[in-house]
Design a protein around this motif. Structure first.
Motif, PDB file in Angstrom:
ATOM      1  N   GLN A  24       2.873   3.527   8.677  1.00  0.00           N
ATOM      2  CA  GLN A  24       4.148   3.805   9.353  1.00  0.00           C
ATOM      3  C   GLN A  24       4.248   3.050  10.677  1.00  0.00           C
ATOM      4  O   GLN A  24       5.331   2.569  11.052  1.00  0.00           O
ATOM      5  CB  GLN A  24       4.309   5.309   9.580  1.00  0.00           C
ATOM      6  CG  GLN A  24       4.790   6.089   8.362  1.00  0.00           C
ATOM      7  CD  GLN A  24       3.768   6.109   7.231  1.00  0.00           C
ATOM      8  OE1 GLN A  24       2.555   6.104   7.492  1.00  0.00           O
ATOM      9  NE2 GLN A  24       4.227   6.164   5.994  1.00  0.00           N
ATOM     10  N   ASN A  35      -6.720  -2.887  -5.352  1.00  0.00           N
ATOM     11  CA  ASN A  35      -7.042  -1.576  -5.926  1.00  0.00           C
ATOM     12  C   ASN A  35      -8.100  -1.615  -7.014  1.00  0.00           C
ATOM     13  O   ASN A  35      -8.843  -0.646  -7.190  1.00  0.00           O
ATOM     14  CB  ASN A  35      -5.766  -0.922  -6.485  1.00  0.00           C
ATOM     15  CG  ASN A  35      -4.780  -0.550  -5.396  1.00  0.00           C
ATOM     16  OD1 ASN A  35      -5.164  -0.314  -4.250  1.00  0.00           O
ATOM     17  ND2 ASN A  35      -3.500  -0.512  -5.730  1.00  0.00           N
ATOM     18  N   THR A  60      -1.466   2.590  11.559  1.00  0.00           N
ATOM     19  CA  THR A  60      -1.205   3.188  10.261  1.00  0.00           C
ATOM     20  C   THR A  60      -0.087   2.415   9.562  1.00  0.00           C
ATOM     21  O   THR A  60       0.542   1.528  10.156  1.00  0.00           O
ATOM     22  CB  THR A  60      -0.783   4.660  10.407  1.00  0.00           C
ATOM     23  OG1 THR A  60       0.477   4.706  11.100  1.00  0.00           O
ATOM     24  CG2 THR A  60      -1.818   5.449  11.191  1.00  0.00           C
ATOM     25  N   ASN A  89       0.509   2.661  -3.629  1.00  0.00           N
ATOM     26  CA  ASN A  89      -0.548   3.672  -3.542  1.00  0.00           C
ATOM     27  C   ASN A  89      -0.053   5.039  -3.090  1.00  0.00           C
ATOM     28  O   ASN A  89      -0.563   6.058  -3.538  1.00  0.00           O
ATOM     29  CB  ASN A  89      -1.652   3.190  -2.597  1.00  0.00           C
ATOM     30  CG  ASN A  89      -2.403   1.989  -3.155  1.00  0.00           C
ATOM     31  OD1 ASN A  89      -2.022   1.436  -4.182  1.00  0.00           O
ATOM     32  ND2 ASN A  89      -3.472   1.591  -2.492  1.00  0.00           N
ATOM     33  N   GLU A  90       0.929   5.060  -2.177  1.00  0.00           N
ATOM     34  CA  GLU A  90       1.396   6.346  -1.669  1.00  0.00           C
ATOM     35  C   GLU A  90       2.587   6.888  -2.459  1.00  0.00           C
ATOM     36  O   GLU A  90       2.608   8.081  -2.807  1.00  0.00           O
ATOM     37  CB  GLU A  90       1.755   6.234  -0.181  1.00  0.00           C
ATOM     38  CG  GLU A  90       0.550   5.961   0.716  1.00  0.00           C
ATOM     39  CD  GLU A  90       0.866   6.156   2.189  1.00  0.00           C
ATOM     40  OE1 GLU A  90       1.924   6.745   2.498  1.00  0.00           O
ATOM     41  OE2 GLU A  90       0.053   5.711   3.017  1.00  0.00           O
ATOM     42  N   LEU A  91       3.566   6.031  -2.740  1.00  0.00           N
ATOM     43  CA  LEU A  91       4.747   6.501  -3.474  1.00  0.00           C
ATOM     44  C   LEU A  91       4.601   6.340  -4.981  1.00  0.00           C
ATOM     45  O   LEU A  91       5.388   6.902  -5.746  1.00  0.00           O
ATOM     46  CB  LEU A  91       6.003   5.766  -2.991  1.00  0.00           C
ATOM     47  CG  LEU A  91       6.371   5.967  -1.513  1.00  0.00           C
ATOM     48  CD1 LEU A  91       7.670   5.241  -1.184  1.00  0.00           C
ATOM     49  CD2 LEU A  91       6.486   7.447  -1.164  1.00  0.00           C
ATOM     50  N   HIS A 123      10.678   8.161   1.502  1.00  0.00           N
ATOM     51  CA  HIS A 123       9.786   9.014   0.719  1.00  0.00           C
ATOM     52  C   HIS A 123      10.033   8.867  -0.787  1.00  0.00           C
ATOM     53  O   HIS A 123       9.371   9.519  -1.588  1.00  0.00           O
ATOM     54  CB  HIS A 123       9.987  10.486   1.108  1.00  0.00           C
ATOM     55  CG  HIS A 123      11.362  10.996   0.793  1.00  0.00           C
ATOM     56  ND1 HIS A 123      12.443  10.763   1.630  1.00  0.00           N
ATOM     57  CD2 HIS A 123      11.850  11.693  -0.265  1.00  0.00           C
ATOM     58  CE1 HIS A 123      13.522  11.309   1.098  1.00  0.00           C
ATOM     59  NE2 HIS A 123      13.198  11.878  -0.042  1.00  0.00           N
ATOM     60  N   MET A 156       0.832  -1.207   0.000  1.00  0.00           N
ATOM     61  CA  MET A 156       0.000   0.000   0.000  1.00  0.00           C
ATOM     62  C   MET A 156       0.867   1.259   0.000  1.00  0.00           C
ATOM     63  O   MET A 156       0.536   2.260  -0.634  1.00  0.00           O
ATOM     64  CB  MET A 156      -0.925   0.003   1.220  1.00  0.00           C
ATOM     65  CG  MET A 156      -1.858  -1.202   1.313  1.00  0.00           C
ATOM     66  SD  MET A 156      -2.943  -1.404  -0.117  1.00  0.00           S
ATOM     67  CE  MET A 156      -4.002   0.020   0.079  1.00  0.00           C
ATOM     68  N   PHE A 157       1.992   1.192   0.704  1.00  0.00           N
ATOM     69  CA  PHE A 157       2.878   2.350   0.790  1.00  0.00           C
ATOM     70  C   PHE A 157       3.610   2.588  -0.530  1.00  0.00           C
ATOM     71  O   PHE A 157       3.632   3.712  -1.049  1.00  0.00           O
ATOM     72  CB  PHE A 157       3.886   2.130   1.922  1.00  0.00           C
ATOM     73  CG  PHE A 157       4.856   3.266   2.123  1.00  0.00           C
ATOM     74  CD1 PHE A 157       4.416   4.513   2.536  1.00  0.00           C
ATOM     75  CD2 PHE A 157       6.211   3.088   1.886  1.00  0.00           C
ATOM     76  CE1 PHE A 157       5.314   5.566   2.715  1.00  0.00           C
ATOM     77  CE2 PHE A 157       7.114   4.132   2.068  1.00  0.00           C
ATOM     78  CZ  PHE A 157       6.660   5.374   2.476  1.00  0.00           C
ATOM     79  N   THR A 158       4.192   1.527  -1.085  1.00  0.00           N
ATOM     80  CA  THR A 158       5.004   1.690  -2.290  1.00  0.00           C
ATOM     81  C   THR A 158       4.151   1.919  -3.530  1.00  0.00           C
ATOM     82  O   THR A 158       4.510   2.726  -4.394  1.00  0.00           O
ATOM     83  CB  THR A 158       5.902   0.458  -2.500  1.00  0.00           C
ATOM     84  OG1 THR A 158       5.089  -0.724  -2.509  1.00  0.00           O
ATOM     85  CG2 THR A 158       6.931   0.352  -1.394  1.00  0.00           C
TER      86      THR A 158
END
Length: 522
Positions: A187, A309, A185, A54-56, A117, A50-52
């Motif tokens: 993180q 997704n 979360t 959807n967010e990044l 980030h 989800m981080f790599t």
């Protein structure tokens, strides 16, 4: 006097005695902790995606490269073994390293949680975290070998793999639940992952190890030449440099550079082992077979993206798919021990590959939601899926009625996924155990340890190149192809490619000689 002695010893054998004796020794507890942590760090698997993704916003080549980078760190385990075997610290081979390597993993995940980030700021600490884990695993294996004898070897392996299975089931169960219910979360999931190696770190102060008194024990083995230790370090540095966001390089060029770096290192190292007759030419074909089987392009990230997704399956349910697959692993391991292990190894290898291909092709039904819902609603598939998943939902909701109510409201695609994951788990474990047995039996006599480590590296490097090639292929075919009356979407192409490439290993199988298996010859 003898009677008195027996009377004094009697209480320790009394079945009604209230005296409690802890069932595990210090080192056994440490062995279990290492294997448990190896699996438990997977608790952030869904959070990582989800981080790599959807967010990044990483593309599929970058996601595949991340998977490969983690495997690379595990592919150079002979290097870690060299250091812990031949470079003691203050007379101890294992303990000083064990005070450091878990902290390396811990701090790397903490950095990811706080500062990641971009691709480089995520990928580089990920490599370092896996180096820490792989190094810890090698040290633990060294301790297991040191302490093992005919009476304890089986017990140690059972404890280690039992702990690994427990860790995998627990971490997979909570990987989606904690995110989906907003308990933690992304993180915070990374911080939880960072805390896992601290278990190993604390227990490392309680292990027992004899101090080296004879320096003759530290004779360098020709299997690990210092040049290749340095070369591996250089390869790691070059890999990190390749991950830097240079203006001239895109993700495809980056992945190609990583492949060239490690293919060159491993090719030269393998040739070195052949030249020094550390590995025999009799197992060269076996190594090619192992590599081809594991080289199958891997499309994990595209499927995750599809379910989470595009189809919109919630993270909790997606995590439960993995738990059911682990149930299949357990069944597969029992089937192999009780049934498949009785047959000739080449026959087992052939049929496990074919079964994997057939079951893999069944995933075509999942690529079309309407078809998947129809097939998954068939009574037998739905019934078996509910039987497999009900314990998970009962545990998650603390109520059988509530868990069953939630489970019974899903579309057929969810039931089909539970059904297929269970049987794919069985087939995977049958194939994996057959491959491990083949690797173990393919090692010439008196060179078992080195050869097994090399063959394990061959397997891992096959996964590395399979992951990278899978990402590059899907990046090109994700839009699908239209041949007029015949159309295929990107996921359907991945299923066909996975099946076809899995069959490549069968062309090598007839060339494998079995007269040296079971250490029949050196």
């Amino acid at each position: 006097m003898m009677e008195g002695a027996r009377l004094r010893r009697a209480p320790s054998y009394n079945p009604y005695s209230m005296t409690f004796r802890f069932p595990f020794r210090r080192n056994e507890l440490f062995f279990m902790a290492v294997y448990f942590v190896q699996a438990a760090v997977g608790i952030s698997a869904i959070a990582q995606f989800m981080f790599t993704r959807n967010e990044l916003g990483f593309d599929f080549i970058q996601l595949a490269l991340l998977s490969a980078l983690g495997t690379i760190a595990w592919s150079i385990k002979p290097i870690y073994g060299f250091l812990t075997d031949l470079v003691p610290i203050r007379g101890y081979r294992r303990r000083p390293y064990l005070h450091v390597t878990p902290l390396i993993t811990c701090l790397s995940w903490l950095y990811i949680a706080l500062f990641a980030h971009s691709f480089a700021s995520y990928a580089i600490p990920l490599i370092i975290a896996n180096i820490g884990m792989g190094f810890t695993d090698v040290i633990c294996d060294g301790l297991v070998v040191q302490e093992s004898d005919k009476k304890t070897a089986g017990r140690y392996q059972s404890l280690c793999w039992g702990a690994l299975t427990v860790g995998a089931i627990i971490s997979t169960f909570y990987s989606g639940l904690l995110l989906n219910r907003d308990i933690l979360t992304i993180q915070q999931m990374f911080m939880l992952t960072a805390a896992m190696p601290l278990i190993t770190f604390v227990l490392s102060f309680f292990i027992r190890e004899d101090k080296i008194t004879d320096r003759a024990e530290l004779k360098v083995h020709q299997a690990i030449h210092p040049h290749y230790i340095v070369a591996a370090g250089v390869a790691l540095v070059l890999t990190i440099l390749a991950l830097y966001p240079w203006s001239w390089a895109d993700s495809m060029q980056m992945s190609f550079i990583v492949i060239v770096i490690w293919f060159t290192w491993f090719g030269l190292y393998f040739k070195h082992l052949l030249d020094f007759k550390v590995i025999g030419k009799s197992i060269f074909v076996a190594a090619i077979f192992v590599f081809l089987w594991r080289f199958t392009p891997r499309f994990g990230a595209p499927w995750q993206d599809y379910f989470l997704n595009q189809v919109g399956i919630d993270q909790e349910t997606y995590g439960y798919f993995g738990v059911v697959q682990y149930f299949g692993w357990l069944i597969g391991s029992v089937l192999f021990a009780k049934w498949a292990d009785r047959f000739p190894i080449k026959q087992v290898l052939k049929w496990t590959i074919l079964i994997e291909v057939i079951l893999g092709m069944s995933q075509l039904t999942l690529t079309t939601p309407e078809l998947a819902n129809s097939v998954g609603s068939l009574p037998f598939i739905k019934w078996l899926a509910i039987v497999l998943a009900t314990p998970l939902y009962t545990l998650a909701h603390f109520s059988y009625a509530t868990g069953y109510s939630v489970l019974s409201q899903f579309d057929g695609m969810v039931y089909l996924n539970f059904f297929l994951d269970f049987f794919l788990g069985i087939s995977y474990m049958l194939a994996f155990l057959a491959l491990l047995k083949f690797v173990a039996l393919s090692t010439p006599k008196n060179l078992e340890g080195t050869n097994f480590a090399v063959m394990a590296s061959v397997m891992n490097f096959g996964l590395v190149f399979g992951s990278i090639s899978g990402g590059e292929i899907y990046q090109r075919v994700q839009q699908g192809f239209d041949f007029g009356i015949f159309q295929m979407n990107g996921l359907q192409i991945t299923v066909w490619l996975g099946a076809i490439t899995s069959l490549f290993a069968l062309f090598v199988l007839p060339w494998i000689k079995t007269n040296h298996l079971a250490h029949a010859e050196g």
